[in-house]
Each structure stands twice: as structure tokens, then as C-alpha cells.
Design an enzyme around this catalytic site. Structure first.
Site, PDB file in Angstrom:
ATOM      1  N   TYR A  15       2.901   9.977 -10.829  1.00  0.00           N
ATOM      2  CA  TYR A  15       1.928   9.208 -10.060  1.00  0.00           C
ATOM      3  C   TYR A  15       1.086   8.336 -10.985  1.00  0.00           C
ATOM      4  O   TYR A  15       0.884   7.149 -10.727  1.00  0.00           O
ATOM      5  CB  TYR A  15       1.040  10.161  -9.267  1.00  0.00           C
ATOM      6  CG  TYR A  15       0.059   9.492  -8.329  1.00  0.00           C
ATOM      7  CD1 TYR A  15       0.442   9.139  -7.044  1.00  0.00           C
ATOM      8  CD2 TYR A  15      -1.256   9.235  -8.719  1.00  0.00           C
ATOM      9  CE1 TYR A  15      -0.450   8.538  -6.166  1.00  0.00           C
ATOM     10  CE2 TYR A  15      -2.151   8.627  -7.862  1.00  0.00           C
ATOM     11  CZ  TYR A  15      -1.750   8.287  -6.581  1.00  0.00           C
ATOM     12  OH  TYR A  15      -2.647   7.680  -5.727  1.00  0.00           O
ATOM     13  N   LYS A  25       0.972   4.202 -11.026  1.00  0.00           N
ATOM     14  CA  LYS A  25      -0.242   3.471 -10.685  1.00  0.00           C
ATOM     15  C   LYS A  25      -0.746   2.611 -11.847  1.00  0.00           C
ATOM     16  O   LYS A  25      -1.334   1.540 -11.618  1.00  0.00           O
ATOM     17  CB  LYS A  25      -1.324   4.442 -10.205  1.00  0.00           C
ATOM     18  CG  LYS A  25      -0.979   5.152  -8.896  1.00  0.00           C
ATOM     19  CD  LYS A  25      -0.717   4.169  -7.758  1.00  0.00           C
ATOM     20  CE  LYS A  25      -0.507   4.867  -6.422  1.00  0.00           C
ATOM     21  NZ  LYS A  25      -0.308   3.918  -5.303  1.00  0.00           N
ATOM     22  N   ASN A  37       0.792  -1.221   0.000  1.00  0.00           N
ATOM     23  CA  ASN A  37       0.000   0.000   0.000  1.00  0.00           C
ATOM     24  C   ASN A  37       0.831   1.282   0.000  1.00  0.00           C
ATOM     25  O   ASN A  37       0.337   2.337  -0.395  1.00  0.00           O
ATOM     26  CB  ASN A  37      -0.923  -0.003   1.221  1.00  0.00           C
ATOM     27  CG  ASN A  37      -1.613   1.322   1.420  1.00  0.00           C
ATOM     28  OD1 ASN A  37      -2.586   1.640   0.748  1.00  0.00           O
ATOM     29  ND2 ASN A  37      -1.103   2.122   2.350  1.00  0.00           N
TER      30      ASN A  37
END
Length: 263
Positions: free
Chosen positions: A156, A160, A90
């Protein structure tokens, strides 16, 4: 609440936000939980709070971009509890919506190191333990930014999307061993991600306040639910994926986004 009694879980980035909610939910569901994270005071506080509630949790300071530290985290779980059943990768940082021209090579490298390399290292460390036992649950935190090119910044978004690709590939190669591998993709969730990202990125951190002061409710234009989600709403999905109820769910990227990706 799902039943995870007798399971052993590792949660990276478990000291704050979504990770903390996942760690707490897994522990409350019966899992012996090891939290890995870089913010030591928050990590110790998180573990103590879980123990105070009568559940089992410990904290191990971990930079997920460093292989030796990830291996040490997983080894600590196995040494303490005898096995590893659930790995939640995570830990992650945000790039403040920085576009390609605004993204320095240093910012790019650090975001990719934490958000993608960290997931790879955690997955690899978990597989070493799960393949021999022919069972396990790997849950990787991606984002709506891994499903939409317009949701976030350059580094980012790339990281992802990479997490989802990694998740699907590992699911294809390792589901035969009784291991499920899935990605959760949170949308607009009420967390302190901007603040913790600024801490973790240090000198390479961009302006994290973009989109906050001028139009705090701008997300409502694209989120049909018209509200932010809570970390607990994400944690409940992660707990389901960690449970026996999800034994035939693998290779999926599951949006938790108030219908954003349906819009």
C-alpha cells in the site's frame, strides 16, 4: 459548494467511502458524473441515490487494473455527455498493514495493479481527451501512506508513493495544456476500506483487522485533531481541485489528515 455546472466527471471507486462522497459532491455541484467501480450493487445504488437527489449520475462496472475497462469507462462518459472535464482516480485497496515479509508476491501485484496501475490507466485515458480540448482536472487519491513510510503496509505504501510521483510527473508534462493534476492524501478517515478491500482482493487478502480491535484509538497518538476525518471532508477538497478556483494548483500532494503530517 463550488460551481461545476456543465462539467463532466468520472470517479473510479465511486461506489463506496471517499469515492462515493466525491461522486456525490461533484454531482451536487452540478457535474454530470459517471461512477466506475467493481462492486456492482453498491455502484448502482450510489448512482440511484444521486439521481434521486435530482442530480445526474450513472454507474459503469470497471476493474481499473484492466486497460480496456478503463477506456470503456471514459468512453461511456464522453459518449453520453460529449466530453470529459474531471477525472478522479480514486479506486484503491488496503493491505492490512502487511509488512514486506508478510506481503506475498500475489498481494503485492494486486495492490499495485489497482492502486498504481489503475491511476496510470485512468490518467492516460483522461489525457487522451483533455489534451485536445486543452483543459481538464485530474485528481488522484494517494494517502498519508504516500507521505509517511510508517503509516501503512508494504504494498500500500509503495503504491501510494507511486501515485504521488506519477501525479507530479504528469503535472510537469501536461500543465501546459491547461490540465491540472493533483493528489489528495487522506489520513485516518471513517470508511469501510478494510471490508471492501477484503472483497476486492479475494484470496490474496491479508488479515484486515490488525490494529482495529485492540487499540481502535491508537491513531490519536499521531493525529493532533484527535478524531477521524469524514469522507465528506475529503470530498470538499477534491471538489475545490476540480473547480476553476484551483486553476493554478497543479502537481501537489495535499494532506487531509488532521495535522498528522505536521506532527
Amino acid at each position: 459548494m463550488v460551481d461545476l455546472n456543465g462539467r463532466v466527471a468520472v470517479v473510479t471507486g465511486g461506489e463506496t467511502g471517499i469515492g462515493l462522497a466525491i461522486a456525490r459532491t461533484l454531482a451536487m455541484s452540478g457535474a454530470q458524473t459517471v461512477i466506475g467501480g467493481i462492486i456492482e450493487d453498491k455502484g448502482n445504488e450510489a448512482a440511484e441515490t444521486i439521481r434521486t437527489a435530482g442530480c445526474e449520475a450513472v454507474f459503469v462496472k470497471t476493474d481499473v487494473s484492466i486497460e480496456e475497462q478503463v477506456e470503456s469507462l471514459v468512453r461511456a462518459a464522453v459518449d453520453r455527455y460529449g466530453k470529459l472535464d474531471i477525472m478522479v482516480n480514486n479506486a484503491g485497496v488496503y493491505d492490512g498493514f502487511a509488512d514486506c515479509l508478510e506481503t506475498s508476491p500475489a498481494l503485492w501485484d494486486r495492490v499495485i495493479e489497482i492502486n498504481l496501475r489503475g491511476v496510470y490507466l485512468g490518467t492516460r485515458a483522461a489525457l487522451k481527451r483533455m489534451v485536445p480540448q486543452r483543459s481538464g482536472r485530474i485528481i488522484n487519491t494517494s494517502s498519508v501512506g504516500g507521505l509517511r513510510g510508517s503509516a501503512d503496509g508494504c504494498s500500500y505504501t509503495a503504491s501510494k508513493w507511486g501515485v504521488i510521483g506519477l501525479t507530479k510527473q504528469v503535472a510537469c508534462t501536461h500543465s501546459q495544456y491547461g490540465i491540472t493534476v493533483n493528489a489528495i492524501c487522506p489520513g485516518v478517515i471513517q470508511t469501510s476500506l478494510r471490508e471492501t478491500s477484503a472483497i476486492n482482493l479475494g484470496d490474496v487478502a491479508p488479515d484486515m483487522n490488525r490494529g482495529v480491535g485492540d487499540s481502535p484509538d491508537a491513531f490519536k497518538v499521531v493525529v493532533p485533531a484527535k478524531r477521524r476525518g469524514s469522507p465528506q471532508e475529503v470530498a470538499e477538497v477534491a471538489a475545490f481541485l476540480a473547480s476553476d478556483a484551483a486553476s493554478y494548483v497543479s502537481g501537489q500532494a495535499i494532506a487531509i489528515d488532521g495535522a498528522w503530517t505536521a506532527f
